[in-house]
Design a protein around this motif. Structure first.
Motif, PDB file in Angstrom:
ATOM      1  N   GLU A 164       0.706  -1.472  -0.426  1.00 40.86           N
ATOM      2  CA  GLU A 164      -0.155  -0.696  -0.195  1.00 40.86           C
ATOM      3  C   GLU A 164       1.079   1.157   0.002  1.00 40.86           C
ATOM      4  OE1 GLU A 164      -3.011   1.460   3.687  1.00 40.86           O
ATOM      5  OE2 GLU A 164      -2.995  -0.165   3.246  1.00 40.86           O
ATOM      6  N   VAL A 165       1.618   0.967   0.808  1.00 40.13           N
ATOM      7  CA  VAL A 165       2.402   2.757   1.251  1.00 40.13           C
ATOM      8  C   VAL A 165       3.539   2.856  -0.398  1.00 40.13           C
ATOM      9  CG1 VAL A 165       4.704   3.301   2.027  1.00 40.13           C
ATOM     10  CG2 VAL A 165       3.180   2.044   3.404  1.00 40.13           C
ATOM     11  N   VAL A 166       4.100   1.921  -0.820  1.00 41.36           N
ATOM     12  CA  VAL A 166       5.295   1.067  -1.902  1.00 41.36           C
ATOM     13  C   VAL A 166       4.302   2.024  -3.047  1.00 41.36           C
ATOM     14  CG1 VAL A 166       6.026  -0.034  -3.727  1.00 41.36           C
ATOM     15  CG2 VAL A 166       6.661  -0.491  -1.497  1.00 41.36           C
ATOM     16  N   LYS A 167       2.753   1.587  -3.033  1.00 43.01           N
ATOM     17  CA  LYS A 167       2.573   2.364  -4.500  1.00 43.01           C
ATOM     18  C   LYS A 167       1.785   3.320  -4.449  1.00 43.01           C
ATOM     19  CE  LYS A 167      -2.133   1.488  -6.968  1.00 43.01           C
ATOM     20  NZ  LYS A 167      -3.405   0.868  -6.728  1.00 43.01           N
ATOM     21  N   ALA A 168       1.666   3.789  -2.945  1.00 41.88           N
ATOM     22  CA  ALA A 168       1.706   5.744  -2.748  1.00 41.88           C
ATOM     23  C   ALA A 168       2.061   6.543  -3.002  1.00 41.88           C
ATOM     24  CB  ALA A 168       0.978   5.847  -1.130  1.00 41.88           C
ATOM     25  N   LYS A 169       3.339   5.440  -3.269  1.00 43.29           N
ATOM     26  CA  LYS A 169       4.677   6.479  -3.137  1.00 43.29           C
ATOM     27  C   LYS A 169       5.238   6.972  -4.579  1.00 43.29           C
ATOM     28  CE  LYS A 169       6.990   6.629   1.640  1.00 43.29           C
ATOM     29  NZ  LYS A 169       7.880   6.113   2.491  1.00 43.29           N
ATOM     30  N   ASP A 170       4.721   5.696  -5.325  1.00 35.82           N
ATOM     31  CA  ASP A 170       4.937   5.835  -6.471  1.00 35.82           C
ATOM     32  C   ASP A 170       6.248   6.111  -7.735  1.00 35.82           C
ATOM     33  OD1 ASP A 170       3.650   6.016  -9.036  1.00 35.82           O
ATOM     34  OD2 ASP A 170       3.705   8.147  -9.004  1.00 35.82           O
ATOM     35  N   GLY A 171       6.438   4.816  -6.612  1.00 38.65           N
ATOM     36  CA  GLY A 171       8.302   4.245  -6.918  1.00 38.65           C
ATOM     37  C   GLY A 171       9.238   5.308  -6.429  1.00 38.65           C
ATOM     38  N   ALA A 172       8.524   6.149  -5.801  1.00 42.12           N
ATOM     39  CA  ALA A 172      10.157   6.591  -4.900  1.00 42.12           C
ATOM     40  C   ALA A 172      10.431   6.339  -3.255  1.00 42.12           C
ATOM     41  CB  ALA A 172       8.863   8.071  -4.597  1.00 42.12           C
ATOM     42  N   GLY A 173      10.247   5.148  -3.122  1.00 46.97           N
ATOM     43  CA  GLY A 173       9.849   4.520  -2.169  1.00 46.97           C
ATOM     44  C   GLY A 173       9.082   3.827  -0.657  1.00 46.97           C
ATOM     45  N   SER A 174       9.467   3.160   0.000  1.00 49.78           N
ATOM     46  CA  SER A 174       8.998   2.244   0.056  1.00 49.78           C
ATOM     47  C   SER A 174       8.344   2.592   2.060  1.00 49.78           C
ATOM     48  CB  SER A 174       9.440   0.828   0.571  1.00 49.78           C
ATOM     49  OG  SER A 174      11.033   1.127   1.851  1.00 49.78           O
ATOM     50  N   ALA A 175       8.041   1.509   3.015  1.00 51.27           N
ATOM     51  CA  ALA A 175       7.702   2.561   4.361  1.00 51.27           C
ATOM     52  C   ALA A 175       9.057   2.368   5.027  1.00 51.27           C
ATOM     53  CB  ALA A 175       6.301   0.653   4.785  1.00 51.27           C
ATOM     54  N   THR A 176       8.883   3.858   5.060  1.00 52.58           N
ATOM     55  CA  THR A 176      10.380   3.641   5.671  1.00 52.58           C
ATOM     56  C   THR A 176      10.004   4.647   7.141  1.00 52.58           C
ATOM     57  OG1 THR A 176      10.222   6.401   4.601  1.00 52.58           O
ATOM     58  CG2 THR A 176      11.938   4.223   3.901  1.00 52.58           C
ATOM     59  N   LEU A 177       9.040   5.354   7.046  1.00 55.25           N
ATOM     60  CA  LEU A 177       8.602   6.458   8.326  1.00 55.25           C
ATOM     61  C   LEU A 177       8.292   5.767   9.770  1.00 55.25           C
ATOM     62  CD1 LEU A 177       7.707   9.506   6.919  1.00 55.25           C
ATOM     63  CD2 LEU A 177       9.581   9.069   7.639  1.00 55.25           C
ATOM     64  N   SER A 178       7.034   4.494   8.989  1.00 59.63           N
ATOM     65  CA  SER A 178       6.418   3.575   9.731  1.00 59.63           C
ATOM     66  C   SER A 178       7.350   2.386  10.445  1.00 59.63           C
ATOM     67  CB  SER A 178       5.394   3.080   9.098  1.00 59.63           C
ATOM     68  OG  SER A 178       5.392   2.791   8.507  1.00 59.63           O
ATOM     69  N   MET A 179       8.480   2.565   8.885  1.00 58.26           N
ATOM     70  CA  MET A 179       8.836   1.630   9.834  1.00 58.26           C
ATOM     71  C   MET A 179      10.704   1.294  11.102  1.00 58.26           C
ATOM     72  SD  MET A 179      10.558  -1.894   9.493  1.00 58.26           S
ATOM     73  CE  MET A 179      10.743  -2.656  11.124  1.00 58.26           C
ATOM     74  N   ALA A 180      10.840   2.846  10.084  1.00 56.94           N
ATOM     75  CA  ALA A 180      11.816   3.922  12.027  1.00 56.94           C
ATOM     76  C   ALA A 180      10.703   3.673  13.105  1.00 56.94           C
ATOM     77  CB  ALA A 180      12.255   4.788  11.513  1.00 56.94           C
ATOM     78  N   TYR A 181       9.059   3.542  13.329  1.00 58.34           N
ATOM     79  CA  TYR A 181       8.815   4.689  14.869  1.00 58.34           C
ATOM     80  C   TYR A 181       9.100   2.614  15.399  1.00 58.34           C
ATOM     81  CZ  TYR A 181       5.098   3.722  17.476  1.00 58.34           C
ATOM     82  OH  TYR A 181       4.481   3.589  18.645  1.00 58.34           O
ATOM     83  N   ALA A 182       8.426   2.053  14.031  1.00 58.06           N
ATOM     84  CA  ALA A 182       8.355   0.449  14.853  1.00 58.06           C
ATOM     85  C   ALA A 182       9.688  -0.128  15.559  1.00 58.06           C
ATOM     86  CB  ALA A 182       7.445  -0.598  13.536  1.00 58.06           C
ATOM     87  N   GLY A 183      10.748   0.088  14.704  1.00 52.17           N
ATOM     88  CA  GLY A 183      12.058  -0.419  15.032  1.00 52.17           C
ATOM     89  C   GLY A 183      13.087   0.502  16.595  1.00 52.17           C
ATOM     90  N   PHE A 184      12.154   1.898  16.335  1.00 47.96           N
ATOM     91  CA  PHE A 184      12.405   2.550  17.832  1.00 47.96           C
ATOM     92  C   PHE A 184      11.678   1.693  18.787  1.00 47.96           C
ATOM     93  CE2 PHE A 184      11.738   5.890  20.471  1.00 47.96           C
ATOM     94  CZ  PHE A 184      13.021   5.663  20.893  1.00 47.96           C
TER      95      PHE A 184
END
Length: 340
Positions: free
Chosen positions: A226-246
């Protein structure tokens, strides 16, 4: 004193993850390593008025003499004395790319970084974010085994984003304004159909309308798409993953300081964790994400909730186990039978 290290600190996950670590009152020293831009990221973060001191270390580039030694020195300085190492390093997913498509590139990156961990901070907690987690955690374990420093209680695959998504999406359905109040265990792995949200074990209990259940499960499993599609080729789930990792790292640090009752689902080597053997026998998988009680030693106890699965969840688990076995074997084989 807590020293945290982020390996892959300049990337899409690494930068926001490093920011969260810098502002955490639980971290006294923050060390950043990447192949590019790390001194700049560290300089930027160093202006933030928080507890943690910060250092940025970069791999040497170019063909000049001594390049390899300079890179090794940077890893050594970044990692020496680390209490917790968080690894988001790797290439991101692009549209149409599965987590498994990332395997060859990210497997090599993780292998090299874990070799450095085994040399310079073998007793640190290691939190692997790099995808595909189902394979990169077994890779890390095999490297640590070969170095003679593997402690199953201190190696974690970070699957917290699946939990965060489950909380958020269920909160939307039931009208819970603060989804953090929901405890929803997510088990299995961290890729597509290997992700199994256990809504029947939610606390407080939640009632998901039957006509929304399949779509909800699918959204948790494939939320990354869902995130990859919404970013239209400009990235993947980075902000939510950073939050989850922290969030996972923060739980681990709190538990290491003696805070009791901290339980987080995480992808671990089951035979090395108390309670894990029964889960390994039931699933036929040596690695599995289950709720784990955290403590000063790391993974203190794996909690078996699989026997309480309802019929719908049992079918999901069957499918997850098939995929997981293949993913785990790919990781083990990558180290023991390296691709030529």
């Amino acid at each position: 004193m807590v020293k945290a290290v982020v390996l892959g600190a300049s990337g899409g996950i690494g930068q926001p993850l490093s920011l969260l670590c810098k502002i955490s009152p639980l971290i006294d020293e923050l060390s950043l390593f990447d192949v590019v831009n790390t001194p700049g990221v560290a300089a930027d973060l160093s202006h933030i008025s928080s507890v943690a001191t910060i250092g940025g270390f970069v791999a040497a580039k170019g063909d000049f003499k001594g390049e390899k030694q300079e890179t090794e020195d940077a890893k050594k300085e970044a990692l020496t004395g680390a209490d917790i190492v968080i690894i988001p390093a790797g290439v991101p997913r692009k549209p149409g790319m599965t987590r498994d498509d990332l395997f060859k590139t990210n497997a090599g990156i993780v292998k090299d970084l874990i070799v450095a961990v085994s040399k310079y901070c073998p007793k640190a907690y290691v939190c692997v974010i790099s995808n595909p987690v189902n394979s990169t955690v077994p890779i890390a374990a095999e490297v640590l085994k070969k170095a003679g420093v593997f402690d199953p209680k201190k190696l974690f695959g970070v699957t917290t984003l699946d939990v965060v998504r489950a909380q958020t999406f269920v909160g939307e359905i039931i009208g819970e304004k603060d989804p953090r109040k929901l405890t929803i265990p997510v088990v299995g792995g961290h890729s597509g159909a290997t992700i199994v949200p256990m809504f029947s074990q939610a606390k407080p209990s939640v009632k998901i309308p039957e006509d929304k259940l399949d779509a909800l499960v699918n959204r948790v499993q494939f939320g990354g798409d869902e995130v990859v599609k919404a970013k239209d080729g400009a990235g993947s789930a980075t902000l939510s993953m950073a939050y989850a990792g922290f969030r996972f790292a923060e739980s681990l640090i709190k538990a290491s300081k003696g805070e009791k009752g901290i339980i987080e689902p995480t992808f671990v080597y089951l035979p090395g964790v108390e309670g894990g053997d029964a889960i390994a026998k039931k699933t036929g998988c040596e690695y599995f994400s289950v709720p784990v009680e955290l403590g000063p030693n790391g993974a203190e106890k794996a909690i078996n909730i699989l026997s309480s699965a309802n019929d719908h969840e049992k079918k999901l688990l069957e499918e997850a186990i098939k995929g997981l076995k293949t993913n785990i074997e790919a990781g083990v084989s990558f180290v023991n039978n390296p691709p030529k």
